[in-house]
Design an enzyme around this catalytic site. Sequence first.
Site, PDB file in Angstrom:
ATOM      1  N   LYS A  73       0.836  -1.205   0.000  1.00  0.00           N
ATOM      2  CA  LYS A  73       0.000   0.000   0.000  1.00  0.00           C
ATOM      3  C   LYS A  73       0.871   1.255   0.000  1.00  0.00           C
ATOM      4  O   LYS A  73       1.708   1.423   0.872  1.00  0.00           O
ATOM      5  CB  LYS A  73      -0.907   0.011   1.226  1.00  0.00           C
ATOM      6  CG  LYS A  73      -1.749   1.283   1.349  1.00  0.00           C
ATOM      7  CD  LYS A  73      -2.415   1.366   2.708  1.00  0.00           C
ATOM      8  CE  LYS A  73      -3.147   2.685   2.908  1.00  0.00           C
ATOM      9  NZ  LYS A  73      -2.266   3.870   2.853  1.00  0.00           N
ATOM     10  N   LEU A 108      -4.941   0.089   7.081  1.00  0.00           N
ATOM     11  CA  LEU A 108      -3.809   0.970   7.321  1.00  0.00           C
ATOM     12  C   LEU A 108      -4.299   2.398   7.098  1.00  0.00           C
ATOM     13  O   LEU A 108      -5.084   2.660   6.185  1.00  0.00           O
ATOM     14  CB  LEU A 108      -2.643   0.667   6.369  1.00  0.00           C
ATOM     15  CG  LEU A 108      -1.901  -0.662   6.574  1.00  0.00           C
ATOM     16  CD1 LEU A 108      -0.844  -0.844   5.491  1.00  0.00           C
ATOM     17  CD2 LEU A 108      -1.248  -0.725   7.951  1.00  0.00           C
ATOM     18  N   ASP A 109      -3.831   3.336   7.926  1.00  0.00           N
ATOM     19  CA  ASP A 109      -4.208   4.727   7.754  1.00  0.00           C
ATOM     20  C   ASP A 109      -3.811   5.219   6.368  1.00  0.00           C
ATOM     21  O   ASP A 109      -2.895   4.679   5.738  1.00  0.00           O
ATOM     22  CB  ASP A 109      -3.516   5.609   8.802  1.00  0.00           C
ATOM     23  CG  ASP A 109      -3.929   5.256  10.219  1.00  0.00           C
ATOM     24  OD1 ASP A 109      -5.027   4.708  10.381  1.00  0.00           O
ATOM     25  OD2 ASP A 109      -3.154   5.535  11.154  1.00  0.00           O
ATOM     26  N   ALA A 110      -4.457   6.284   5.923  1.00  0.00           N
ATOM     27  CA  ALA A 110      -4.131   6.850   4.614  1.00  0.00           C
ATOM     28  C   ALA A 110      -2.655   7.221   4.519  1.00  0.00           C
ATOM     29  O   ALA A 110      -2.023   7.042   3.473  1.00  0.00           O
ATOM     30  CB  ALA A 110      -5.003   8.073   4.344  1.00  0.00           C
ATOM     31  N   THR A 112      -0.188   5.813   6.090  1.00  0.00           N
ATOM     32  CA  THR A 112       0.670   4.669   6.398  1.00  0.00           C
ATOM     33  C   THR A 112       0.829   3.811   5.151  1.00  0.00           C
ATOM     34  O   THR A 112      -0.134   3.569   4.430  1.00  0.00           O
ATOM     35  CB  THR A 112       0.065   3.826   7.535  1.00  0.00           C
ATOM     36  OG1 THR A 112      -0.087   4.642   8.698  1.00  0.00           O
ATOM     37  CG2 THR A 112       0.963   2.646   7.876  1.00  0.00           C
TER      38      THR A 112
END
Length: 320
Positions: A73, A108-110, A112
Amino acid sequence: MNEKLQKVLARAGHGSRRELEALIKSGRVSVNGIVAKLGERLEDEQAVVRIDGHVVSVKAQEEVICRVLAYYKPEGELCTRHDPEGRRTVFDRLPKIRGSRWISVGRLDANTSGLLLFTTDGELANRLMHPSRQVEREYLVRVFGEVNEHKVRNLVNGVELDDGLARFEDVVYTGGEGMNHTFYVVINEGRNREVRRLWESQDCTVSRLKRVRYGDIYLDKKLPRGGWMELELKDVNYLRELVELRPEKETMIELNNSSRKRDRARSQKIRRAVKRHEERVSTPKGRSNNAARRKPSKADGQTNKTNSRNQAGSRSKPQR
């Protein structure tokens, strides 16, 4: 059949239990024309179940092979299927499949980056995410602020956050300069922004966060950002056995995948696909692809399983 609706739907491959619970809460699931309620049990497998108005099967897909993807990601992508503002999501680049869909194992956070697993098995996704399974997640984190022995000890012993006690299983210092420090940290649950909040509790700001491991599945250093690879049978069964699910006997990819030539060709194919995607989403309306073409960001090197574990002893740890 007499099981909770979300469990039946997860086993049938319509999402993880958490995703399905959210759908039921929002009134998007119905049984025989009646809006379902959270906790409702399904007794009749012939019942007509709809999600967003579409009839779905409630029969377990016993013959469908469990598939797992490892996705790198990039920062900026959202962990959602659809974004009303049209922003990129982690599902945009995944391969299309028939008769099933990809389910993300956690989020996962944006901001991260790193390893994010996807599977076609809702029960596998749910068990891997559940806190009771204590599945380790390892992150490479860069923080800004003063870090000393006392703060590291706090992070390992436990810190009281808004949603309860949280801690790192391990903190390994890898270097730094001035007020910038880089660590490998390990947690065994996936609460929202947990790594960032733990560091913030010690007056440190996370400036970069990248997941490098989930269980014993590591982010492949050959994988470019925005690229994916399907796990081999042994890795799929490792994850299944980790959460007490029966092993699979088949895989959708070749068992012998060790050829350097084949690996190189696969890596090049992934990179080309990532580049095409970048060009497509970055082309403004009314302009040609050539006018808006830009190079995709280069994947930074990533420590693989051997380096992450075998070199752990060479990382200098702060005194606790």
